[in-house]
Scaffold this motif. Sequence first.
Motif, short mmCIF file in Angstrom:
data_model
loop_
_atom_site.label_atom_id
_atom_site.label_comp_id
_atom_site.label_asym_id
_atom_site.label_seq_id
_atom_site.Cartn_x
_atom_site.Cartn_y
_atom_site.Cartn_z
N ILE A 289 -16.89 8.42 4.31
CA ILE A 289 -16.83 8.41 2.79
C ILE A 289 -18.05 8.57 1.59
O ILE A 289 -19.32 8.25 2.10
N VAL B 123 -11.68 -3.43 -0.98
CA VAL B 123 -11.09 -2.38 -1.95
C VAL B 123 -11.13 -1.26 -0.91
O VAL B 123 -11.77 -0.67 -0.04
N ARG B 124 -9.77 -0.52 -1.40
CA ARG B 124 -9.59 0.62 -1.20
C ARG B 124 -9.49 1.96 -1.60
O ARG B 124 -9.59 1.96 -2.95
N LEU B 125 -9.48 3.14 -0.85
CA LEU B 125 -10.17 4.61 -1.93
C LEU B 125 -8.67 5.54 -1.97
O LEU B 125 -8.20 5.22 -0.51
N TRP C 228 -4.22 7.30 1.28
CA TRP C 228 -5.51 6.39 1.65
C TRP C 228 -6.61 7.00 2.15
O TRP C 228 -6.42 7.97 3.67
N PRO D 189 -11.23 4.73 -6.06
CA PRO D 189 -11.36 2.75 -5.67
C PRO D 189 -9.62 2.08 -6.73
O PRO D 189 -10.17 1.58 -7.75
N LEU E 6 -17.88 -0.53 -1.69
CA LEU E 6 -17.75 0.71 -2.08
C LEU E 6 -17.01 1.63 -0.55
O LEU E 6 -16.02 2.04 0.19
N ASN F 119 1.04 -1.34 -0.20
CA ASN F 119 -0.33 0.16 -0.04
C ASN F 119 0.47 1.48 0.07
O ASN F 119 0.18 2.64 -0.65
N GLN G 252 -15.22 -0.29 2.35
CA GLN G 252 -14.32 -0.34 2.08
C GLN G 252 -13.63 -1.94 2.55
O GLN G 252 -12.93 -1.90 2.37
N HIS G 253 -14.81 -2.63 1.67
CA HIS G 253 -14.53 -3.48 1.94
C HIS G 253 -14.17 -4.62 0.17
O HIS G 253 -14.79 -4.45 -0.15
N GLU H 107 -9.00 6.35 5.75
CA GLU H 107 -8.79 5.03 6.55
C GLU H 107 -9.83 5.18 7.07
O GLU H 107 -10.97 4.51 6.22
N VAL I 46 -16.29 10.24 -4.86
CA VAL I 46 -15.43 9.50 -5.83
C VAL I 46 -15.53 9.53 -6.95
O VAL I 46 -16.44 10.17 -7.52
#
Length: 244
Positions: free
Chosen positions: A103, A136-138, A97, A149, A130, A86, A133-134, A99, A108
């Motif tokens: 969101i 998938v990270r933003l 990132w 994403p 989304l 990461n 954040q399961h 955290e 996005v």
Amino acid sequence: FPPLLIDLPKPHLQALQMDSADHYKLVSYCNDALDSNQIIYKEYMTYQLYHTITKKSYRTKWLHINYIDQKRGVTIESNAFILESNEEFRRHFKGSWFEDEKIDIDSVDVFQLELVALFQYMIGNRDMHLLGQHNVRLLRMPKPRKAVPIPFDFDFSLFVKPNYAYPGLVDRHSVRRIYLGYQRNQRIMPRVFSRFLDAREELLARISEDEILQPIEREKLYQYLISFYDDLKSNEYQMSYKLK
């Protein structure tokens, strides 16, 4: 087999053309089943396919590994792949990132959001959320300041189809694909479809020319992607949206 983080010496990282960041995630086999290496390889291939669609994606390296049990004097030979860290990813795109921040969907990047959603649809993956954040990270990009994403962990997809996720399932086509994008973003979909249509031959060639997949599984994956492209080209087809 336990999840591992691997710390490589800098000279080894340079030889692999990788950054000097620590804590690479090692995705390895989960048991001694005969198809275990094939499952790992299919997930590795999934990352490769997504990297063909967009470079805003994790990079991966396929490895042959000897696990040495010094206590018992046993060596286990297997395959695995390492996932870009990461920290390395963040530095590469000069972003930061998200955290524990809340969101807002409007923050996005719409195009990248639907790109991720259509890829998950292509591989038959529902195991992503989304805003939670399961899997998938933003990443907050500097210009424009939108969240991008970045998906990961594709092992519960129908493309990978491990036994622990789909016990006894023979035909991938018997499970309906579900679209994880947002129906309100339909105006952007022609651009998203175009990205996938442009990559069609490269994605299919990546599967058909592969030498590690077993021939029967290679043909099944090829036909599964063909069914996705048949959906895209059909004027009458309507995707099953999970979200409005």
